[in-house]
Design a protein around this motif. Structure first.
Motif, PDB file in Angstrom:
ATOM      1  N   GLN A   1      51.220  41.109  37.727  1.00 22.50           N
ATOM      2  CA  GLN A   1      50.646  40.013  36.950  1.00 22.50           C
ATOM      3  C   GLN A   1      49.307  40.419  36.344  1.00 22.50           C
ATOM      4  O   GLN A   1      49.044  40.133  35.169  1.00 22.50           O
ATOM      5  N   MET A   2      48.475  41.090  37.125  1.00 20.58           N
ATOM      6  CA  MET A   2      47.188  41.533  36.594  1.00 20.58           C
ATOM      7  C   MET A   2      47.403  42.559  35.485  1.00 20.58           C
ATOM      8  O   MET A   2      46.722  42.532  34.461  1.00 20.58           O
ATOM      9  N   GLY A   3      48.350  43.460  35.665  1.00 19.44           N
ATOM     10  CA  GLY A   3      48.652  44.447  34.636  1.00 19.44           C
ATOM     11  C   GLY A   3      49.084  43.797  33.339  1.00 19.44           C
ATOM     12  O   GLY A   3      48.685  44.219  32.247  1.00 19.44           O
ATOM     13  N   ALA A   4      49.878  42.746  33.444  1.00 27.88           N
ATOM     14  CA  ALA A   4      50.315  42.015  32.247  1.00 27.88           C
ATOM     15  C   ALA A   4      49.123  41.374  31.546  1.00 27.88           C
ATOM     16  O   ALA A   4      49.044  41.365  30.309  1.00 27.88           O
ATOM     17  N   ARG A   5      48.169  40.845  32.334  1.00 29.26           N
ATOM     18  CA  ARG A   5      46.972  40.250  31.726  1.00 29.26           C
ATOM     19  C   ARG A   5      46.118  41.317  31.038  1.00 29.26           C
ATOM     20  O   ARG A   5      45.553  41.085  29.965  1.00 29.26           O
ATOM     21  N   ILE A   6      46.035  42.500  31.646  1.00 35.52           N
ATOM     22  CA  ILE A   6      45.289  43.611  31.041  1.00 35.52           C
ATOM     23  C   ILE A   6      45.939  44.000  29.716  1.00 35.52           C
ATOM     24  O   ILE A   6      45.255  44.149  28.698  1.00 35.52           O
ATOM     25  N   ALA A   7      47.259  44.146  29.720  1.00 40.50           N
ATOM     26  CA  ALA A   7      47.972  44.519  28.494  1.00 40.50           C
ATOM     27  C   ALA A   7      47.781  43.467  27.410  1.00 40.50           C
ATOM     28  O   ALA A   7      47.528  43.803  26.241  1.00 40.50           O
ATOM     29  N   GLN A   8      47.864  42.203  27.781  1.00 46.12           N
ATOM     30  CA  GLN A   8      47.697  41.131  26.807  1.00 46.12           C
ATOM     31  C   GLN A   8      46.285  41.145  26.219  1.00 46.12           C
ATOM     32  O   GLN A   8      46.114  41.050  25.004  1.00 46.12           O
TER      33      GLN A   8
ATOM     34  N   LEU B   1      37.379  44.639  27.910  1.00 45.16           N
ATOM     35  CA  LEU B   1      38.324  43.651  27.401  1.00 45.16           C
ATOM     36  C   LEU B   1      37.662  42.304  27.123  1.00 45.16           C
ATOM     37  O   LEU B   1      38.318  41.379  26.663  1.00 45.16           O
ATOM     38  N   ASP B   2      36.368  42.210  27.438  1.00 49.03           N
ATOM     39  CA  ASP B   2      35.591  40.991  27.212  1.00 49.03           C
ATOM     40  C   ASP B   2      36.246  39.783  27.881  1.00 49.03           C
ATOM     41  O   ASP B   2      36.474  38.745  27.267  1.00 49.03           O
ATOM     42  N   VAL B   3      36.579  39.954  29.168  1.00 53.90           N
ATOM     43  CA  VAL B   3      37.141  38.876  29.968  1.00 53.90           C
ATOM     44  C   VAL B   3      36.353  38.774  31.273  1.00 53.90           C
ATOM     45  O   VAL B   3      35.708  39.731  31.690  1.00 53.90           O
ATOM     46  N   SER B   4      36.431  37.636  31.908  1.00 51.79           N
ATOM     47  CA  SER B   4      35.774  37.458  33.198  1.00 51.79           C
ATOM     48  C   SER B   4      36.648  38.047  34.301  1.00 51.79           C
ATOM     49  O   SER B   4      37.829  38.307  34.093  1.00 51.79           O
ATOM     50  N   PHE B   5      36.056  38.251  35.471  1.00 47.79           N
ATOM     51  CA  PHE B   5      36.835  38.708  36.624  1.00 47.79           C
ATOM     52  C   PHE B   5      37.941  37.701  36.939  1.00 47.79           C
ATOM     53  O   PHE B   5      39.067  38.082  37.249  1.00 47.79           O
ATOM     54  N   ASP B   6      37.613  36.414  36.875  1.00 51.19           N
ATOM     55  CA  ASP B   6      38.599  35.382  37.169  1.00 51.19           C
ATOM     56  C   ASP B   6      39.800  35.505  36.244  1.00 51.19           C
ATOM     57  O   ASP B   6      40.946  35.410  36.671  1.00 51.19           O
ATOM     58  N   GLU B   7      39.521  35.728  34.968  1.00 51.97           N
ATOM     59  CA  GLU B   7      40.606  35.852  34.004  1.00 51.97           C
ATOM     60  C   GLU B   7      41.437  37.096  34.287  1.00 51.97           C
ATOM     61  O   GLU B   7      42.657  37.080  34.209  1.00 51.97           O
ATOM     62  N   LEU B   8      40.778  38.173  34.630  1.00 51.64           N
ATOM     63  CA  LEU B   8      41.458  39.426  34.920  1.00 51.64           C
ATOM     64  C   LEU B   8      42.291  39.320  36.196  1.00 51.64           C
ATOM     65  O   LEU B   8      43.445  39.727  36.227  1.00 51.64           O
ATOM     66  N   LEU B   9      41.709  38.736  37.237  1.00 50.20           N
ATOM     67  CA  LEU B   9      42.373  38.694  38.539  1.00 50.20           C
ATOM     68  C   LEU B   9      43.410  37.585  38.679  1.00 50.20           C
ATOM     69  O   LEU B   9      44.469  37.799  39.239  1.00 50.20           O
ATOM     70  N   VAL B  10      43.082  36.397  38.179  1.00 48.74           N
ATOM     71  CA  VAL B  10      43.990  35.268  38.408  1.00 48.74           C
ATOM     72  C   VAL B  10      44.435  34.555  37.139  1.00 48.74           C
ATOM     73  O   VAL B  10      45.171  33.586  37.204  1.00 48.74           O
ATOM     74  N   GLY B  11      43.974  35.011  36.000  1.00 43.90           N
ATOM     75  CA  GLY B  11      44.426  34.431  34.742  1.00 43.90           C
ATOM     76  C   GLY B  11      43.700  33.186  34.305  1.00 43.90           C
ATOM     77  O   GLY B  11      44.067  32.575  33.316  1.00 43.90           O
ATOM     78  N   GLN B  12      42.667  32.791  35.012  1.00 38.59           N
ATOM     79  CA  GLN B  12      41.878  31.617  34.642  1.00 38.59           C
ATOM     80  C   GLN B  12      40.486  32.062  34.235  1.00 38.59           C
ATOM     81  O   GLN B  12      39.802  32.724  35.017  1.00 38.59           O
ATOM     82  N   PRO B  13      40.051  31.720  33.041  1.00 36.22           N
ATOM     83  CA  PRO B  13      38.703  32.114  32.654  1.00 36.22           C
ATOM     84  C   PRO B  13      37.664  31.396  33.504  1.00 36.22           C
ATOM     85  O   PRO B  13      37.859  30.254  33.891  1.00 36.22           O
ATOM     86  N   SER B  14      36.604  32.105  33.819  1.00 38.36           N
ATOM     87  CA  SER B  14      35.523  31.446  34.545  1.00 38.36           C
ATOM     88  C   SER B  14      34.654  30.742  33.525  1.00 38.36           C
ATOM     89  O   SER B  14      34.481  31.205  32.409  1.00 38.36           O
TER      90      SER B  14
END
Length: 130
Positions: free
Chosen positions: A21-28, A73-86
């Motif tokens: 799931q995290m890999g898919a978020r990284i790719a996206q 990737l200009d994302v938060s840890f929360d977004e990277l780890l669990v898909g929810q932006p902090s």
């Protein structure tokens, strides 16, 4: 199978699902920023093949690499780890309140849905202001 073996098997399956799931978020996120695997891999200092393995979850991303992924990737840890932006309010310490998180989610809705939410809120505020 012993209890210990079942626990280990269950944990391995959960880890595998998490990294997929995290890999898919990284790719996206990479694609949304118009980066190729080669470009991101170069910036990370890894091979394109390693990045490809991260993106499909074959290899788990090392925790030491997470800050660099988030930065590039200009994302938060929360977004990277669990898909929810902090959500953070400038000058405020700690996580966002539940209300702030809900407001952020509403801002992601289609405009028509946002308008409906605003009408409900306006009605509630007017009712309690009277």
């Amino acid at each position: 199978m012993s209890v210990t073996q079942r626990i280990v098997t269950t944990m391995a399956a959960k880890n595998e699902a998490f990294f997929k799931q995290m890999g898919a978020r990284i790719a996206q996120a990479r694609k949304e920023r118009g980066l190729t695997q080669e470009q991101l891999a170069e910036q990370l200092g890894v091979s394109q093949q390693a990045l490809a393995h991260y993106e499909v979850g074959r290899i788990g991303v090392a925790s030491a690499m997470l800050p660099r992924f988030a930065e590039l990737l200009d994302v938060s840890f929360d977004e990277l780890l669990v898909g929810q932006p902090s959500i953070r309010i400038p000058g405020k310490r700690g996580p966002a309140s539940r209300l702030e998180q809900q407001i952020a989610r509403v801002s992601q809705l289609p405009k028509a849905s946002q308008k409906a939410v605003m009408q409900v809120l306006d009605a509630m505020i007017a009712q309690h202001a009277a």
